[in-house]
Design an enzyme around this catalytic site. Structure first.
Site, PDB file in Angstrom:
ATOM      1  CB  CYS A  32      -0.918   0.010   1.214  1.00  0.00           C
ATOM      2  SG  CYS A  32      -2.032  -1.381   1.211  1.00  0.00           S
TER       3      CYS A  32
ATOM      4  CG  HIS B 194      -3.029   3.393   2.906  1.00  0.00           C
ATOM      5  ND1 HIS B 194      -3.524   3.128   1.651  1.00  0.00           N
ATOM      6  CD2 HIS B 194      -3.049   2.208   3.583  1.00  0.00           C
ATOM      7  CE1 HIS B 194      -3.834   1.848   1.559  1.00  0.00           C
ATOM      8  NE2 HIS B 194      -3.556   1.271   2.721  1.00  0.00           N
TER       9      HIS B 194
ATOM     10  CG  ASN C 152      -6.624  -0.749   1.601  1.00  0.00           C
ATOM     11  OD1 ASN C 152      -5.953  -0.296   0.668  1.00  0.00           O
ATOM     12  ND2 ASN C 152      -6.079  -1.279   2.682  1.00  0.00           N
TER      13      ASN C 152
HETATM   14  N1  ACO Z   1     -18.820  -8.301  10.138  1.00  0.00           N
HETATM   15  C1  ACO Z   1     -19.303  -8.523  11.347  1.00  0.00           C
HETATM   16  N2  ACO Z   1     -18.531  -8.843  12.387  1.00  0.00           N
HETATM   17  C2  ACO Z   1     -17.206  -8.907  12.183  1.00  0.00           C
HETATM   18  C3  ACO Z   1     -16.630  -8.679  10.921  1.00  0.00           C
HETATM   19  C4  ACO Z   1     -17.502  -8.362   9.875  1.00  0.00           C
HETATM   20  N3  ACO Z   1     -17.061  -8.124   8.625  1.00  0.00           N
HETATM   21  N4  ACO Z   1     -15.297  -8.817  11.013  1.00  0.00           N
HETATM   22  C5  ACO Z   1     -15.018  -9.115  12.284  1.00  0.00           C
HETATM   23  N5  ACO Z   1     -16.187  -9.173  12.996  1.00  0.00           N
HETATM   24  C6  ACO Z   1     -16.359  -9.472  14.416  1.00  0.00           C
HETATM   25  C7  ACO Z   1     -15.175 -10.186  14.999  1.00  0.00           C
HETATM   26  O1  ACO Z   1     -15.271 -11.562  14.797  1.00  0.00           O
HETATM   27  C8  ACO Z   1     -15.285  -9.777  16.437  1.00  0.00           C
HETATM   28  O2  ACO Z   1     -16.245 -10.582  17.055  1.00  0.00           O
HETATM   29  P1  ACO Z   1     -16.026 -11.127  18.555  1.00  0.00           P
HETATM   30  O3  ACO Z   1     -15.915  -9.877  19.394  1.00  0.00           O
HETATM   31  O4  ACO Z   1     -17.236 -11.941  18.806  1.00  0.00           O
HETATM   32  O5  ACO Z   1     -14.738 -11.892  18.510  1.00  0.00           O
HETATM   33  C9  ACO Z   1     -15.839  -8.356  16.397  1.00  0.00           C
HETATM   34  O6  ACO Z   1     -16.427  -8.228  15.096  1.00  0.00           O
HETATM   35  C10 ACO Z   1     -14.793  -7.293  16.557  1.00  0.00           C
HETATM   36  O7  ACO Z   1     -13.683  -7.617  15.734  1.00  0.00           O
HETATM   37  P2  ACO Z   1     -12.386  -6.747  15.714  1.00  0.00           P
HETATM   38  O8  ACO Z   1     -11.335  -7.471  14.931  1.00  0.00           O
HETATM   39  O9  ACO Z   1     -12.069  -6.322  17.115  1.00  0.00           O
HETATM   40  O10 ACO Z   1     -12.879  -5.464  14.888  1.00  0.00           O
HETATM   41  P3  ACO Z   1     -12.107  -4.146  14.642  1.00  0.00           P
HETATM   42  O11 ACO Z   1     -12.897  -3.028  15.180  1.00  0.00           O
HETATM   43  O12 ACO Z   1     -10.651  -4.243  15.011  1.00  0.00           O
HETATM   44  O13 ACO Z   1     -12.174  -4.059  13.044  1.00  0.00           O
HETATM   45  C11 ACO Z   1     -10.806  -4.371  11.093  1.00  0.00           C
HETATM   46  C12 ACO Z   1     -11.540  -5.043  12.255  1.00  0.00           C
HETATM   47  C13 ACO Z   1     -11.848  -3.627  10.283  1.00  0.00           C
HETATM   48  C14 ACO Z   1     -10.149  -5.429  10.254  1.00  0.00           C
HETATM   49  C15 ACO Z   1      -9.767  -3.369  11.657  1.00  0.00           C
HETATM   50  O14 ACO Z   1      -8.992  -4.013  12.650  1.00  0.00           O
HETATM   51  C16 ACO Z   1      -8.849  -2.813  10.604  1.00  0.00           C
HETATM   52  O15 ACO Z   1      -9.284  -2.091   9.720  1.00  0.00           O
HETATM   53  N6  ACO Z   1      -7.519  -3.080  10.693  1.00  0.00           N
HETATM   54  C17 ACO Z   1      -6.554  -2.610   9.706  1.00  0.00           C
HETATM   55  C18 ACO Z   1      -6.565  -3.498   8.510  1.00  0.00           C
HETATM   56  C19 ACO Z   1      -5.713  -2.984   7.381  1.00  0.00           C
HETATM   57  O16 ACO Z   1      -5.406  -1.821   7.315  1.00  0.00           O
HETATM   58  N7  ACO Z   1      -5.347  -3.879   6.456  1.00  0.00           N
HETATM   59  C20 ACO Z   1      -4.547  -3.564   5.308  1.00  0.00           C
HETATM   60  C21 ACO Z   1      -3.176  -3.171   5.713  1.00  0.00           C
HETATM   61  S1  ACO Z   1      -1.951  -3.290   4.514  1.00  0.00           S
HETATM   62  C22 ACO Z   1      -2.618  -2.671   3.177  1.00  0.00           C
HETATM   63  O17 ACO Z   1      -3.233  -1.607   3.222  1.00  0.00           O
HETATM   64  C23 ACO Z   1      -2.542  -3.511   1.957  1.00  0.00           C
END
Ligand code: ACO
Length: 339
Positions: free
Chosen positions: A124, A266, A296
């Site tokens: 990215c 980003h 993204n």
């Molecule tokens: N729909 C519904 N529920 C979901 C989903 C979904 N799509 N995804 C996860 N959940 C659930 C999880 O299972 C969890 O449930 P639990 O509490 O029963 O275990 C709950 O939602 C909370 O999950 P978290 O992982 O804590 O959610 P968070 O608020 O951290 O969001 C996310 C997750 C969106 C992935 C976030 O962490 C994020 O954006 N991280 C950065 C990712 C990123 O930037 N990736 C690319 C980087 S490199 C590049 O850009 C190529």
């Protein structure tokens, strides 16, 4: 790695930008029919409403074709023709093919016969790494006109059964024309900073498809040819490093953040962007956001958000712009420029 503009006869200015996206929109509601999620969850946790997905059967929507469409727009804005390009730097982690480079496919499509062409993979962060490399070629007098593309088709490598990652990504391309200018010209790249931390490689990676792991039937069955992500860890690291790299750009140019007209971060998650703005005490009204419509798009996020704001008149000539990125690797970077 810091690159301030000192000791060279030339500097680099951006003279044109462009972007392109595939036609197909994939909404959160549509996604929630295939994985257990909802529009509300995705919107609240990521800020994404929809993303664009390339049609794999449509040659016009492969990576190099999206890059081609974005490049043509950038060339047009710069008033340049393809035969004036000395170098094509194509930032992507989802190339058309491993061999040859996507830059070579783009060179052919553009008919940029004079240009040398190569790919850069910093995931990215790729567009900012590409700008940084291009800036060196121009400042040292090796090139006059460079095309830098940031384009990715992540949809091919997305695990569409994994709700924690498939909601995030989309496909797209952005491009910029960079030209030689006077060392102290007003409109120019003011600084570039890039960095990497390979110890954190496993936060975001694609195990198979390279020379280390062939895509055998067993590998396919285990989805090892799809991206794997540790979202929470990336989130924390991203907020910290985006704030750090914004600060590096500001400090090395001895300006205040309040002098920056637009921050172009980003686009990985709206909450990451808001947390960075808060940490920097920078108003969200001056932050460019397009993640709501595109998700993204990896190396395309910054040039496409920038292009959109240039074309709709929000960004004006003479304004100070801060590009700020992180990506798999991990990789980080910022570019400060006067448009
Ligand atoms: N729909 C519904 N529920 C979901 C989903 C979904 N799509 N995804 C996860 N959940 C659930 C999880 O299972 C969890 O449930 P639990 O509490 O029963 O275990 C709950 O939602 C909370 O999950 P978290 O992982 O804590 O959610 P968070 O608020 O951290 O969001 C996310 C997750 C969106 C992935 C976030 O962490 C994020 O954006 N991280 C950065 C990712 C990123 O930037 N990736 C690319 C980087 S490199 C590049 O850009 C190529």
């Amino acid at each position: 790695m810091t690159n301030l503009k000192t000791g060279y006869a030339f500097s680099t200015r951006l003279s044109g930008v462009g972007s392109a996206f595939p036609a197909r929109r994939l909404s959160n509601d549509e996604l929630s029919k295939t994985v257990e999620t909802s529009n509300e969850w995705i919107l609240e946790r990521t800020g994404i409403r929809e993303r664009r997905i390339s049609d794999p059967t449509n040659e016009d929507e492969c990576n190099s074709s999206l890059g081609f469409a974005a490049s043509k727009r950038a060339l047009e804005m710069a008033g340049k023709s393809a035969d004036e390009i000395d170098l094509i730097i194509y930032a992507t982690c989802t190339p058309d093919t491993l061999i040859p480079s996507t830059a070579c496919f783009l060179q052919k499509k553009l008919g940029a016969s004079k240009a040398a062409a190569f790919d850069v993979n910093a995931a990215c962060s790729g567009f900012i790494f590409g700008l940084s490399v291009a800036d060196q070629f121009i400042r040292t007098g090796q090139a006059k006109t460079i095309l830098v593309v940031g384009a990715d088709v992540l949809s091919t490598f997305t695990n569409w059964q994994d709700r924690t990652s498939c909601i995030l990504f989309g496909d797209g391309a952005g491009a910029a024309i960079l030209e030689r200018t006077e060392a102290n010209a007003s409109q120019r790249i003011l600084s570039t900073h890039i960095g990497s931390d390979g110890t954190l490689w496993d936060l975001f990676h694609l195990p198979a498809g390279g020379s280390k792991m062939e895509t055998t039937p067993e590998v396919l069955a285990q989805n090892l040819h799809k991206m794997q992500m540790k979202g929470k860890e990336i989130f924390k690291s991203a907020v910290r490093t985006l704030a750090d790299y914004a600060a590096k750009a500001i400090e090395s140019n001895q300006i205040n953040l309040s002098q920056v007209d637009w921050l172009v971060p980003h686009q990985a998650n709206l909450r990451i962007i808001e947390a960075v703005a808060k940490r920097l005490n920078f108003p969200m009204e001056k932050v460019l956001v397009n993640i709501d419509r595109y998700g993204n798009t990896s190396s395309a996020t910054v040039p496409s958000a920038f292009d959109e704001a240039v074309r709709d008149g929000r960004i004006k000539k003479g304004q100070i712009i801060l590009f700020d990125v992180f990506g798999a690797g991990l990789t980080y970077g910022s570019v400060l420029l006067r448009w």
